[in-house]
Design a protein around this motif. Structure first.
Motif, PDB file in Angstrom:
ATOM      1  N   PRO A  64       9.153 -15.789  38.429  1.00  0.00           N
ATOM      2  CA  PRO A  64       9.651 -17.103  38.864  1.00  0.00           C
ATOM      3  C   PRO A  64       8.557 -18.163  39.014  1.00  0.00           C
ATOM      4  N   VAL A  65       7.438 -17.778  39.611  1.00  0.00           N
ATOM      5  CA  VAL A  65       6.373 -18.761  39.837  1.00  0.00           C
ATOM      6  C   VAL A  65       5.646 -19.094  38.545  1.00  0.00           C
ATOM      7  N   TYR A  66       5.428 -18.091  37.684  1.00  0.00           N
ATOM      8  CA  TYR A  66       4.759 -18.381  36.427  1.00  0.00           C
ATOM      9  C   TYR A  66       5.600 -19.298  35.548  1.00  0.00           C
ATOM     10  N   VAL A  67       6.911 -19.179  35.636  1.00  0.00           N
ATOM     11  CA  VAL A  67       7.780 -20.080  34.888  1.00  0.00           C
ATOM     12  C   VAL A  67       7.570 -21.518  35.353  1.00  0.00           C
ATOM     13  N   VAL A  68       7.392 -21.694  36.665  1.00  0.00           N
ATOM     14  CA  VAL A  68       7.190 -23.029  37.238  1.00  0.00           C
ATOM     15  C   VAL A  68       5.823 -23.586  36.856  1.00  0.00           C
ATOM     16  N   PHE A  69       4.787 -22.753  36.911  1.00  0.00           N
ATOM     17  CA  PHE A  69       3.419 -23.228  36.722  1.00  0.00           C
ATOM     18  C   PHE A  69       2.952 -23.164  35.273  1.00  0.00           C
ATOM     19  N   ALA A  70       3.659 -22.425  34.427  1.00  0.00           N
ATOM     20  CA  ALA A  70       3.238 -22.304  33.031  1.00  0.00           C
ATOM     21  C   ALA A  70       3.635 -23.534  32.232  1.00  0.00           C
ATOM     22  N   GLU A  71       2.823 -23.867  31.245  1.00  0.00           N
ATOM     23  CA  GLU A  71       3.103 -25.017  30.397  1.00  0.00           C
ATOM     24  C   GLU A  71       4.026 -24.659  29.237  1.00  0.00           C
ATOM     25  N   SER A  72       4.187 -23.372  28.983  1.00  0.00           N
ATOM     26  CA  SER A  72       5.029 -22.943  27.883  1.00  0.00           C
ATOM     27  C   SER A  72       5.509 -21.522  28.120  1.00  0.00           C
ATOM     28  N   ALA A  73       6.489 -21.111  27.320  1.00  0.00           N
ATOM     29  CA  ALA A  73       6.990 -19.741  27.406  1.00  0.00           C
ATOM     30  C   ALA A  73       5.896 -18.745  27.033  1.00  0.00           C
ATOM     31  N   LEU A  74       5.030 -19.130  26.088  1.00  0.00           N
ATOM     32  CA  LEU A  74       3.926 -18.258  25.683  1.00  0.00           C
ATOM     33  C   LEU A  74       2.955 -18.045  26.833  1.00  0.00           C
ATOM     34  N   ALA A  75       2.679 -19.100  27.592  1.00  0.00           N
ATOM     35  CA  ALA A  75       1.773 -18.986  28.738  1.00  0.00           C
ATOM     36  C   ALA A  75       2.345 -18.018  29.773  1.00  0.00           C
ATOM     37  N   THR A  76       3.651 -18.089  29.981  1.00  0.00           N
ATOM     38  CA  THR A  76       4.304 -17.171  30.915  1.00  0.00           C
ATOM     39  C   THR A  76       4.193 -15.738  30.422  1.00  0.00           C
ATOM     40  N   LEU A  77       4.457 -15.535  29.117  1.00  0.00           N
ATOM     41  CA  LEU A  77       4.401 -14.196  28.536  1.00  0.00           C
ATOM     42  C   LEU A  77       2.988 -13.624  28.612  1.00  0.00           C
ATOM     43  N   VAL A  78       1.989 -14.443  28.317  1.00  0.00           N
ATOM     44  CA  VAL A  78       0.600 -13.983  28.371  1.00  0.00           C
ATOM     45  C   VAL A  78       0.232 -13.563  29.790  1.00  0.00           C
ATOM     46  N   SER A  79       0.600 -14.388  30.755  1.00  0.00           N
ATOM     47  CA  SER A  79       0.260 -14.104  32.147  1.00  0.00           C
ATOM     48  C   SER A  79       0.947 -12.845  32.652  1.00  0.00           C
ATOM     49  N   LEU A  80       2.224 -12.683  32.306  1.00  0.00           N
ATOM     50  CA  LEU A  80       2.954 -11.495  32.742  1.00  0.00           C
ATOM     51  C   LEU A  80       2.390 -10.236  32.090  1.00  0.00           C
ATOM     52  N   SER A  81       1.971 -10.343  30.845  1.00  0.00           N
ATOM     53  CA  SER A  81       1.366  -9.198  30.154  1.00  0.00           C
ATOM     54  C   SER A  81       0.061  -8.784  30.827  1.00  0.00           C
ATOM     55  N   ILE A  82      -0.700  -9.770  31.249  1.00  0.00           N
ATOM     56  CA  ILE A  82      -1.971  -9.499  31.931  1.00  0.00           C
ATOM     57  C   ILE A  82      -1.726  -8.805  33.264  1.00  0.00           C
ATOM     58  N   VAL A  83      -0.765  -9.330  34.023  1.00  0.00           N
ATOM     59  CA  VAL A  83      -0.438  -8.731  35.316  1.00  0.00           C
ATOM     60  C   VAL A  83       0.046  -7.295  35.129  1.00  0.00           C
ATOM     61  N   PHE A  84       0.882  -7.078  34.111  1.00  0.00           N
ATOM     62  CA  PHE A  84       1.389  -5.738  33.823  1.00  0.00           C
ATOM     63  C   PHE A  84       0.240  -4.781  33.516  1.00  0.00           C
ATOM     64  N   GLY A  85      -0.693  -5.210  32.663  1.00  0.00           N
ATOM     65  CA  GLY A  85      -1.814  -4.359  32.287  1.00  0.00           C
ATOM     66  C   GLY A  85      -2.684  -3.975  33.470  1.00  0.00           C
ATOM     67  N   GLY A  86      -2.981  -4.941  34.337  1.00  0.00           N
ATOM     68  CA  GLY A  86      -3.788  -4.644  35.512  1.00  0.00           C
ATOM     69  C   GLY A  86      -3.086  -3.676  36.450  1.00  0.00           C
ATOM     70  N   SER A  87      -1.767  -3.855  36.592  1.00  0.00           N
ATOM     71  CA  SER A  87      -0.999  -2.984  37.466  1.00  0.00           C
ATOM     72  C   SER A  87      -0.974  -1.550  36.944  1.00  0.00           C
ATOM     73  N   VAL A  88      -0.928  -1.390  35.629  1.00  0.00           N
ATOM     74  CA  VAL A  88      -0.937  -0.052  35.031  1.00  0.00           C
ATOM     75  C   VAL A  88      -2.208   0.699  35.414  1.00  0.00           C
TER      76      VAL A  88
END
Length: 270
Positions: free
Chosen positions: A189-213
């Motif tokens: 939800p927050v990345y959607v608000v702060f991201a400039e594009s759908a790609l930015a949201t996807l990149v950020s979520l992928s990064i968070v996922f990788g770190g969590s793994v």
């Protein structure tokens, strides 16, 4: 010694829904635990960077205590009690996993940074950066917060509660993946608000996922909450330390450091 296989006592759909509910409870609880900070300085509502350092510090601490409250409520409601929490001094093997988690997360951080620059990938900022701005004193305070509040609270809820609950329906590696996906979903939800594009949201979520793994894996292998806490704390402290040095010495490229930090830090949005 290998960790013993977990006996599965629940279905995957129900277990996943419970895990999502626990993550949502953590976010909801943080909305209530942070209320005293707004009373301390109402500027937090409109312009967090202009609030006093004391108010910002209290806010960040209370935000992460919300995760602890959510986990504690779950332990009480299910009768699991605090004996369910896997806290003990790490063995030699445990410390190896700590070091492995730190090294893996740092390698991940630098690889991501390289890819973001080479491919010119966009990334969303984390709202936590609004509380820091270019305030070097706040950055130093954040190092203490991530060590003593952020890492312990996030790992307690998302590893010892959410991931461990998923062991009842999944293999350990599957649980790591599902828990990491939920952790990324919390950021959506927050990345959607702060991201400039759908790609930015996807990149950020992928990064968070990788770190969590990474942190989920070392917990699954060690069965000791101290292991991912130590790895997570060292990783995030390193990131904020880099940001501090970049601003202190006006290192070239410092202006891009906050964006990458916000994407990789893995701090749950405020």
């Amino acid at each position: 010694m290998e960790t013993p296989p977990q006996q599965r006592t629940d279905g995957p759909i129900r277990s996943t829904l419970v895990a999502i509910g626990l993550a949502a409870l953590g976010i909801l609880a943080s909305q209530f635990t942070t209320l005293p900070a707004f009373l301390l300085d109402p500027a937090l509502l409109e312009s967090p960077a202009n609030a006093t350092i004391e108010a910002r510090t209290v806010f960040m601490i209370l935000n992460f205590l919300g995760f602890v409250l959510a986990g504690a409520l779950y332990l009480a409601a299910t009768g699991r009690g605090w004996s369910y929490v896997d806290v003990r001094f790490p063995s030699k093997r445990g410390w190896l996993y700590v070091v492995g988690g730190i090294v893996a997360s740092l390698v991940f951080y630098f690889v991501v940074g390289l890819l973001v620059q080479v491919l010119s990938l966009p990334a969303a900022d984390s709202q936590v950066l609004e509380f820091i701005d270019d305030d070097q004193t706040m950055i130093l305070i954040m190092i203490l917060i991530v060590v003593f509040f952020n890492a312990p609270a996030e790992e307690f809820l998302f590893r010892n509660i959410v991931q461990k609950r998923l062991y009842e329906a999944f293999t350990r590696l599957q649980a790591v993946g599902v828990a990491s996906a939920i952790f990324a979903l919390v950021h959506f939800p927050v990345y959607v608000v702060f991201a400039e594009s759908a790609l930015a949201t996807l990149v950020s979520l992928s990064i968070v996922f990788g770190g969590s793994v990474i942190f989920g894996y070392v917990y699954a292998r060690s069965d000791n909450l101290v292991v991912p806490i130590a790895s997570h704390a060292a990783f995030n402290a390193f990131q904020f330390g880099l940001l501090y040095l970049a601003l202190e010495y006006d290192i070239e490229g410092a202006e891009t450091a906050p964006s990458l930090l916000g994407a990789v830090a893995g701090i749950v949005p405020l």
